[in-house]
Scaffold this active site. Structure first.
Site, PDB file in Angstrom:
ATOM      1  N   ASP A  74      71.253 -34.746 -20.029  1.00 22.21           N
ATOM      2  CA  ASP A  74      72.166 -35.202 -21.057  1.00 22.21           C
ATOM      3  C   ASP A  74      73.290 -34.383 -20.892  1.00 22.21           C
ATOM      4  O   ASP A  74      73.327 -33.427 -20.486  1.00 22.21           O
ATOM      5  CB  ASP A  74      71.720 -34.927 -22.384  1.00 22.21           C
ATOM      6  CG  ASP A  74      70.815 -35.785 -23.109  1.00 22.21           C
ATOM      7  OD1 ASP A  74      70.942 -37.098 -22.746  1.00 22.21           O
ATOM      8  OD2 ASP A  74      70.184 -35.643 -23.895  1.00 22.21           O
ATOM      9  N   LYS A  89      75.990 -48.653 -11.546  1.00 18.21           N
ATOM     10  CA  LYS A  89      77.095 -48.935 -12.397  1.00 18.21           C
ATOM     11  C   LYS A  89      78.473 -48.377 -11.439  1.00 18.21           C
ATOM     12  O   LYS A  89      79.246 -49.104 -10.959  1.00 18.21           O
ATOM     13  CB  LYS A  89      77.226 -48.187 -13.425  1.00 18.21           C
ATOM     14  CG  LYS A  89      76.213 -48.476 -14.622  1.00 18.21           C
ATOM     15  CD  LYS A  89      76.418 -50.448 -14.932  1.00 18.21           C
ATOM     16  CE  LYS A  89      75.169 -50.928 -15.359  1.00 18.21           C
ATOM     17  NZ  LYS A  89      75.225 -52.402 -15.459  1.00 18.21           N
ATOM     18  N   SER A 149      79.588 -48.418 -17.486  1.00 17.36           N
ATOM     19  CA  SER A 149      79.190 -47.556 -18.421  1.00 17.36           C
ATOM     20  C   SER A 149      79.811 -46.381 -18.357  1.00 17.36           C
ATOM     21  O   SER A 149      80.324 -45.924 -17.109  1.00 17.36           O
ATOM     22  CB  SER A 149      77.701 -47.165 -18.149  1.00 17.36           C
ATOM     23  OG  SER A 149      77.359 -45.986 -18.921  1.00 17.36           O
ATOM     24  N   ASP A 186      67.074 -66.220 -12.517  1.00 17.80           N
ATOM     25  CA  ASP A 186      67.323 -64.967 -12.051  1.00 17.80           C
ATOM     26  C   ASP A 186      68.528 -64.887 -11.189  1.00 17.80           C
ATOM     27  O   ASP A 186      68.810 -65.449 -10.284  1.00 17.80           O
ATOM     28  CB  ASP A 186      66.153 -64.532 -11.356  1.00 17.80           C
ATOM     29  CG  ASP A 186      65.818 -63.148 -11.154  1.00 17.80           C
ATOM     30  OD1 ASP A 186      66.879 -62.597 -10.479  1.00 17.80           O
ATOM     31  OD2 ASP A 186      64.845 -62.545 -11.440  1.00 17.80           O
ATOM     32  N   ARG A 226      67.122 -32.842 -23.492  1.00 20.59           N
ATOM     33  CA  ARG A 226      66.545 -33.749 -22.572  1.00 20.59           C
ATOM     34  C   ARG A 226      67.271 -33.403 -21.131  1.00 20.59           C
ATOM     35  O   ARG A 226      68.405 -33.387 -21.239  1.00 20.59           O
ATOM     36  CB  ARG A 226      66.832 -34.960 -23.208  1.00 20.59           C
ATOM     37  CG  ARG A 226      66.325 -36.346 -22.198  1.00 20.59           C
ATOM     38  CD  ARG A 226      66.552 -37.421 -23.017  1.00 20.59           C
ATOM     39  NE  ARG A 226      67.861 -37.979 -23.154  1.00 20.59           N
ATOM     40  CZ  ARG A 226      68.294 -39.085 -23.808  1.00 20.59           C
ATOM     41  NH1 ARG A 226      67.338 -39.914 -24.301  1.00 20.59           N
ATOM     42  NH2 ARG A 226      69.442 -39.545 -23.881  1.00 20.59           N
ATOM     43  N   TYR A 280      70.342 -45.610 -11.847  1.00 20.48           N
ATOM     44  CA  TYR A 280      71.040 -46.491 -12.831  1.00 20.48           C
ATOM     45  C   TYR A 280      72.286 -45.987 -13.037  1.00 20.48           C
ATOM     46  O   TYR A 280      73.085 -47.061 -12.682  1.00 20.48           O
ATOM     47  CB  TYR A 280      70.427 -46.292 -14.248  1.00 20.48           C
ATOM     48  CG  TYR A 280      71.225 -47.108 -15.432  1.00 20.48           C
ATOM     49  CD1 TYR A 280      71.078 -48.675 -15.284  1.00 20.48           C
ATOM     50  CD2 TYR A 280      71.945 -46.425 -15.927  1.00 20.48           C
ATOM     51  CE1 TYR A 280      72.051 -49.250 -16.173  1.00 20.48           C
ATOM     52  CE2 TYR A 280      72.871 -46.903 -17.034  1.00 20.48           C
ATOM     53  CZ  TYR A 280      72.780 -48.483 -17.108  1.00 20.48           C
ATOM     54  OH  TYR A 280      73.632 -49.119 -18.090  1.00 20.48           O
ATOM     55  N   ASN A 328      66.531 -64.265 -17.289  1.00 16.43           N
ATOM     56  CA  ASN A 328      65.096 -64.556 -16.846  1.00 16.43           C
ATOM     57  C   ASN A 328      64.165 -63.836 -17.854  1.00 16.43           C
ATOM     58  O   ASN A 328      62.878 -63.758 -17.824  1.00 16.43           O
ATOM     59  CB  ASN A 328      64.985 -63.850 -15.504  1.00 16.43           C
ATOM     60  CG  ASN A 328      65.027 -62.287 -15.579  1.00 16.43           C
ATOM     61  OD1 ASN A 328      65.314 -61.656 -16.490  1.00 16.43           O
ATOM     62  ND2 ASN A 328      64.790 -61.678 -14.453  1.00 16.43           N
ATOM     63  N   ASN A 383      66.756 -44.812 -26.508  1.00 22.08           N
ATOM     64  CA  ASN A 383      68.103 -44.366 -27.123  1.00 22.08           C
ATOM     65  C   ASN A 383      67.977 -44.128 -28.724  1.00 22.08           C
ATOM     66  O   ASN A 383      66.722 -44.351 -29.330  1.00 22.08           O
ATOM     67  CB  ASN A 383      68.829 -45.671 -27.144  1.00 22.08           C
ATOM     68  CG  ASN A 383      69.255 -46.228 -25.613  1.00 22.08           C
ATOM     69  OD1 ASN A 383      68.794 -47.073 -25.232  1.00 22.08           O
ATOM     70  ND2 ASN A 383      69.763 -45.206 -25.017  1.00 22.08           N
ATOM     71  N   THR A 423      78.524 -43.241 -18.226  1.00 23.52           N
ATOM     72  CA  THR A 423      77.946 -42.533 -17.277  1.00 23.52           C
ATOM     73  C   THR A 423      78.635 -42.467 -15.953  1.00 23.52           C
ATOM     74  O   THR A 423      78.626 -41.315 -15.345  1.00 23.52           O
ATOM     75  CB  THR A 423      76.732 -43.283 -17.151  1.00 23.52           C
ATOM     76  OG1 THR A 423      75.813 -42.325 -16.402  1.00 23.52           O
ATOM     77  CG2 THR A 423      76.753 -44.411 -16.069  1.00 23.52           C
TER      78      THR A 423
END
Ligand code: NAD
Ligand code: UFG
Length: 342
Positions: free
Chosen positions: A298, A156, A125, A58, A295, A152, A32, A201, A127
């Site tokens: 992290d 995942k 990820s 979408d 940050r 986020y 999209n 990033n 993560t």
């Protein structure tokens, strides 16, 4: 063989489309363009000489999904990149993230089921591993998946869980690829990463600083317990990452596994300061940077064990950090001189 690539105009998707086409696959893209540009599809064609069939639509829209499967019968597998990916934004707007990344995946699976299509590669990820004890590095796929530290990241984790359930109950064949830190661009510099606004990033921030779009890079912390005090990540060239998807599609057609996860990294960790130095060496530029505070959120260090991918997918990263940084820089220079964005 025909493959549907959702989010195929995006950063990782576009490089994967190139590798798929080069490897002899026919590709249909559903995007999209919420975080990408139509021109990407033209540039893919310039690289491969092959037209990309695409539907502007979408993954949350049943009609768009039905259009794809009706217009392009013969799709045999799906690579599902389409999602939002900004960690900070997900903290501000969790519902938008759950809707796009989770509901979008559910609707896609339902449409696949209706089209009797069961093979899917999912973008996960590293993560999902969270903060990792140094003794567990390089991290293997057997390490526990922990509570996510952002909406986020949670999309995942939940995405993998819902795909596991769908593989058990609905007969889906799933490969979930846990990416480490994708960077770099195609050698031609006709496609690359297109961050909207100020990049979150590291590498896009470095290249934008070097070209003068940003005043200086802030290195987020130099007091971590690492060799130079900055955080360690496993930076993987996007073309190597793209190739892992091609291998995953091959694997889906040969393996008896219903659900598999693979780490996709290089196996090597680099600090932020090592990346800065490597960039300076490769490009012959001096980067304007300062050391700033840590940050929030992290992890100190993470890098992959890629043995499982090597043994079972027959995939291994081939490119160097230097090559990735060189191509990222070439791409930034291309962006500065071409009217790429509408
Ligand atoms: P990207 O934003 O460049 O690409 C995503 C693409 O999906 C874009 O073209 C966007 O327009 C499209 N899209 C988003 N929502 C859509 C929807 N509802 N319907 C149709 N298209 C939609 O991101 P990327 O870096 O290429 O990441 C691809 C995937 O890999 C994402 O799932 C992301 O979460 C995952 N991932 C990325 C990284 C990374 O560092 N880039 C790391 C780990 C995992
Ligand atoms: N960094 C800086 N300055 C910057 C940007 C980043 O010093 O301006 C540092 C970060 O502190 C971190 C490293 O560079 O140490 C890499 O940061 P990125 O934001 O590039 O990547 P992350 O590892 O934080 O995040 C990436 C993906 C996420 C994913 C996460 C999983 O972008 O989507 O990996 O670990 F969730």
């Amino acid at each position: 063989m025909k493959v549907l690539v959702t989010g195929g105009a995006g950063f990782i998707g576009s490089h994967t489309v190139v590798d798929l086409q080069t490897s002899g696959y026919e590709v249909v893209v559903l995007d999209n363009f919420v975080n990408s540009n139509r021109q990407v599809l033209n540039n893919i064609e310039k690289i491969t000489g092959k037209r990309v069939d695409f539907v502007e639509g979408d993954v949350r829209n049943k009609t768009d999904l039905d259009t794809v499967f009706k217009r392009y019968p013969g799709i045999e597998a799906v690579i599902h990149f389409a999602a939002y990916k900004a960690v900070g934004e997900s903290v501000q707007s969790p519902l938008a993230y759950y809707e796009n990344n989770i509901a979008g995946t559910v609707y896609l699976l339902q449409a696949m089921k209706a089209a009797s299509l069961k093979k899917i590669v999912f973008s996960s990820s590293c993560t999902v591993y969270g903060e990792v004890d140094a003794t567990l590095l390089p991290i293997t796929e057997n390490a526990p998946v922990v509570k996510a530290n952002s909406p986020y990241g949670n999309t995942k984790k939940i995405g993998e869980e819902l795909l596991l359930d769908a593989s058990k109950a609905e007969g889906f064949n799933v490969v979930s690829l846990r990416y480490f830190n994708p960077i770099g661009a195609h050698d031609t510099a006709l496609i690359g990463e297109l961050p909207l606004g100020i990049p979150n990033n590291l590498v896009p921030f470095i290249t934008q600083t070097a070209i003068g779009k940003r005043k200086e890079l802030t290195v987020f912390g130099n007091d971590y317990p690492t060799r130079d005090g900055s955080c360690i990540r496993d930076y993987i060239h996007v073309m190597d990452l793209a190739n892992a998807h091609v291998k995953a599609i091959d694997y889906l057609h040969t393996s008896n596994e219903n659900f598999s996860v693979f780490n996709i990294g290089t196996g090597q960790g680099n600090t932020v300061l090592e990346v800065v130095t490597a960039f300076e060496n490769v490009t012959g530029t001096i980067l304007n940077y300062k050391i700033g505070p840590r940050r929030a959120g992290d992890v100190v260090q993470i890098y992959a064990s890629c043995q499982k991918a090597e043994q079972e997918l027959g995939w291994k990263a081939e490119r160097t950090l230097e090559n990735a940084l060189e191509t990222a820089w070439k791409w930034e220079q291309y962006l500065a001189t071409s009217p790429f964005m509408d």
